[in-house]
Design an enzyme around this catalytic site. Structure first.
Site, mmCIF file in Angstrom:
data_model
loop_
_atom_site.group_PDB
_atom_site.id
_atom_site.type_symbol
_atom_site.label_atom_id
_atom_site.label_comp_id
_atom_site.label_asym_id
_atom_site.label_seq_id
_atom_site.Cartn_x
_atom_site.Cartn_y
_atom_site.Cartn_z
ATOM 1 N N ASN A 208 46.210 10.083 4.633
ATOM 2 C CA ASN A 208 46.590 10.460 6.143
ATOM 3 C C ASN A 208 46.231 9.463 7.124
ATOM 4 O O ASN A 208 47.100 9.111 8.052
ATOM 5 C CB ASN A 208 46.209 11.863 6.496
ATOM 6 C CG ASN A 208 44.669 11.950 6.566
ATOM 7 O OD1 ASN A 208 44.065 11.268 5.999
ATOM 8 N ND2 ASN A 208 44.434 13.010 7.467
ATOM 9 N N GLU B 136 33.606 14.149 4.874
ATOM 10 C CA GLU B 136 34.342 14.682 5.945
ATOM 11 C C GLU B 136 35.576 15.447 5.352
ATOM 12 O O GLU B 136 36.519 14.692 4.913
ATOM 13 C CB GLU B 136 34.841 13.398 6.597
ATOM 14 C CG GLU B 136 35.267 13.522 8.236
ATOM 15 C CD GLU B 136 36.721 13.684 8.043
ATOM 16 O OE1 GLU B 136 37.225 14.818 8.196
ATOM 17 O OE2 GLU B 136 37.405 12.565 8.555
ATOM 18 N N CYS C 271 43.010 16.289 9.698
ATOM 19 C CA CYS C 271 42.066 17.386 9.784
ATOM 20 C C CYS C 271 41.555 18.012 10.806
ATOM 21 O O CYS C 271 40.830 19.044 10.928
ATOM 22 C CB CYS C 271 41.082 17.152 8.478
ATOM 23 S SG CYS C 271 40.303 15.589 8.886
ATOM 24 N N GLU D 96 30.704 9.670 11.295
ATOM 25 C CA GLU D 96 31.230 8.488 11.188
ATOM 26 C C GLU D 96 31.600 8.143 12.507
ATOM 27 O O GLU D 96 31.880 8.882 13.500
ATOM 28 C CB GLU D 96 32.503 8.562 10.404
ATOM 29 C CG GLU D 96 32.371 8.842 8.934
ATOM 30 C CD GLU D 96 33.501 8.957 8.078
ATOM 31 O OE1 GLU D 96 34.653 9.148 8.367
ATOM 32 O OE2 GLU D 96 33.273 8.249 6.988
HETATM 33 C C1 SIN Z 1 41.385 13.059 10.072
HETATM 34 O O1 SIN Z 1 40.373 12.678 9.256
HETATM 35 O O2 SIN Z 1 42.480 13.879 9.546
HETATM 36 C C2 SIN Z 1 41.491 12.866 11.502
HETATM 37 C C3 SIN Z 1 41.049 11.488 11.765
HETATM 38 C C4 SIN Z 1 41.051 11.097 13.057
HETATM 39 O O3 SIN Z 1 41.573 11.699 14.057
HETATM 40 O O4 SIN Z 1 40.148 10.008 13.376
#
Ligand code: SIN
Length: 486
Positions: A159, A257, A291, A464
């Site tokens: 993603n 994550e 996410c 992170e």
């Molecule tokens: C995700 O991990 O889906 C979101 C990533 C982000 O917003 O940096």
């Protein structure tokens, strides 16, 4: 099958490991397709277990020299890499849109944040401080220093196939670790392009590897290896749990994550226009495939009708299409199966009593799914309990603060949450009570290089970005020096 556009930078159809660009030792490859058109866009090697073992061995050798360099020397390479990513911004954004599907404007933003992680950690690497702790005993010194954990690996998702790579690689490399990256099977080309630029920036051979192919053939070799000391993963909670189990035998450090089920709570006293702007950006970024995007939209009863009507109008105006087309706001999902999943989620919600306010009519055999709003959703419906990962927006009505906080927390997930209110005391109270790693207060753009991104509960552990992000790649060493009395 449609035709995919061609990016201005050639796609690299080799893996990058053991210090060189290579094919698989058995000659096998996998095909990559464009989500918008279904067209074949290229092939990457399908690495074998033996290829992966060789990559680990070379990463271990490279670690000796890389970890012995000063942080300033490593920072120089990272800064050159940062500059090259920005030089190639447009071409990288095109590759990202081609293989992932998101609109070009979003791809450009992702390349910018990918570069920002590299710059940030180039700087943070120089600020890895230790401690000198007053000793309880005379003639002793208690000294704490930090050392790179060693050879590390990262499994990155489709993603955000650029920013999730640099968000893991940059802190690892800045700390003095070497890293093997396994990009998602559907989106390997952007990781390979980033590796080409790292090589051009002067990254020594073996410090960074990109292992293309099937997870089942590569990941077990990484998790079983006692040489690999750390795994960082972004992806689903189910896969994360499996990886945690796989890493148990070698007691690896891990960052996880994982999935989310983000609530956004809009109180009666909110700035409604700001909340609508935020919700549109949050829910439909990357076609809802993030996410941290809103999975449950709680709106207080006093403003519910007005809010729902304005939201539906805005959703109907969204422009859907291939990501390279001008003005497109929502691209395809990652593939046609994902669009089918959305169809099933909506059908189930309707069966359980939700109401279709807009959208919900997919085209057969297509990766496109219309942005969809559901009304009449209750917390017990599947659509409010499971991670959606697509452009479906469930609206839930609530009456009071205590009730909505309890509902928002009633999930195994704990990644991101959001609330809109003008009441300062409520903003503090509710954000305190939300069991989430991240809370956006009157703001949804919470992800950037200076902030600690990560979750609690089954959304994972580790952070992170930010100054905390580099700690994930450092081990603490305590030295007790005695015999120092005169
Ligand atoms: C995700 O991990 O889906 C979101 C990533 C982000 O917003 O940096």
């Amino acid at each position: 099958m449609g035709v995919a556009f061609r990016p201005t930078r050639a796609l690299r159809e080799h893996a990058y490991f053991a210090g060189a660009w290579r094919g698989s030792s058995d000659g096998a490859s996998i095909a990559v397709t464009c989500p918008a058109t279904g067209a074949h866009i290229g092939e990457v090697p399908r690495l074998t277990q033996e290829d992966t073992a060789l990559a680990i061995e070379v990463a271990a050798t490279a670690f000796v020299d890389w970890s012995a360099r000063t942080a300033a020397q490593r920072a120089q390479v990272l800064r050159r890499w940062h500059a090259l990513i920005l030089r190639e911004r447009e071409a990288l954004a095109q590759i990202l849109t081609l293989e992932q599907g998101k609109p070009l404007a979003e791809s450009r933003a992702e390349i910018d944040i990918s570069a920002a992680y590299v710059e940030w950690f180039a700087e943070e690497g120089r600020r890895v401080y230790g401690d000198v702790i007053p000793s309880p005993v005379g003639g002793r010194q208690t000294i704490v220093t930090k050392q790179p954990v060693g050879v590390t690996c990262a499994i990155t998702p489709w993603n955000f196939p650029a920013s999730m790579v640099t968000r893991k690689l940059a802190p690892a490399l800045a700390a003095g670790c070497t890293m093997l990256v396994k990009p998602a099977e559907r989106t390997p080309f952007i990781a390979l392009a980033l590796a080409e630029l790292a090589e051009e920036a002067g990254m020594p051979p073996g410090v960074l590897s990109v292992l293309t192919g099937k997870s089942r053939e590569i990941v077990k070799v990484l998790t079983d290896s006692p040489v690999v000391r750390k795994l960082s993963f972004t992806g689903s909670t189910a896969v994360g749990k499996d990886l945690i189990r796989q890493c148990a035998d070698t007691v690896k450090r891990m960052s996880m994550e994982l999935g989310g089920n983000a609530p956004i709570i809009v109180f009666d006293d909110a700035d409604i226009e700001a909340a609508l702007d935020g919700l549109m950006a949050l829910k439909f970024r990357n076609a809802g495939q993030t996410c941290v995007c809103a999975n449950r939209i709680f709106v207080q009863r006093g403003i519910f009708e007005q809010f729902a009507e304005a939201f539906v109008q805005r959703v109907r105006a969204l422009k859907i299409g291939a990501g390279d087309q001008p003005g497109v706001e929502i691209g395809p999902l990652i593939n046609a199966d994902a669009a089918q999943d959305m169809g099933r989620i909506v059908a189930r919600a309707l069966e359980q009593g939700a109401e279709l306010l807009t959208g919900g009519a997919p085209k057969p055999d297509s990766a496109f799914y219309p942005p969809t709003v559901l009304g009449g959703v209750t917390p017990s419906m599947d659509v409010a309990r499971d991670e959606i990962f697509g452009p479906i927006a469930p609206l839930l009505v609530f009456d009071d603060e205590t009730e909505v906080v309890a509902q928002a927390n009633d999930t195994p997930y704990g990644l991101a949450s959001y609330l809109y209110t003008r009441d300062l005391a409520r903003a503090w109270r509710v954000s305190d009570a939300l069991q989430y790693g991240m809370v956006g207060i009157n703001e949804v753009a919470i992800s950037n290089e200076v902030a600690p991104f990560g979750g609690v509960k089954e959304s994972g552990f580790g952070r992170e970005g930010s100054r905390y992000g580099i700690e994930e790649y450092l081990d603490i060493k305590y030295r007790c020096m005695g015999g120092l009395s005169a």
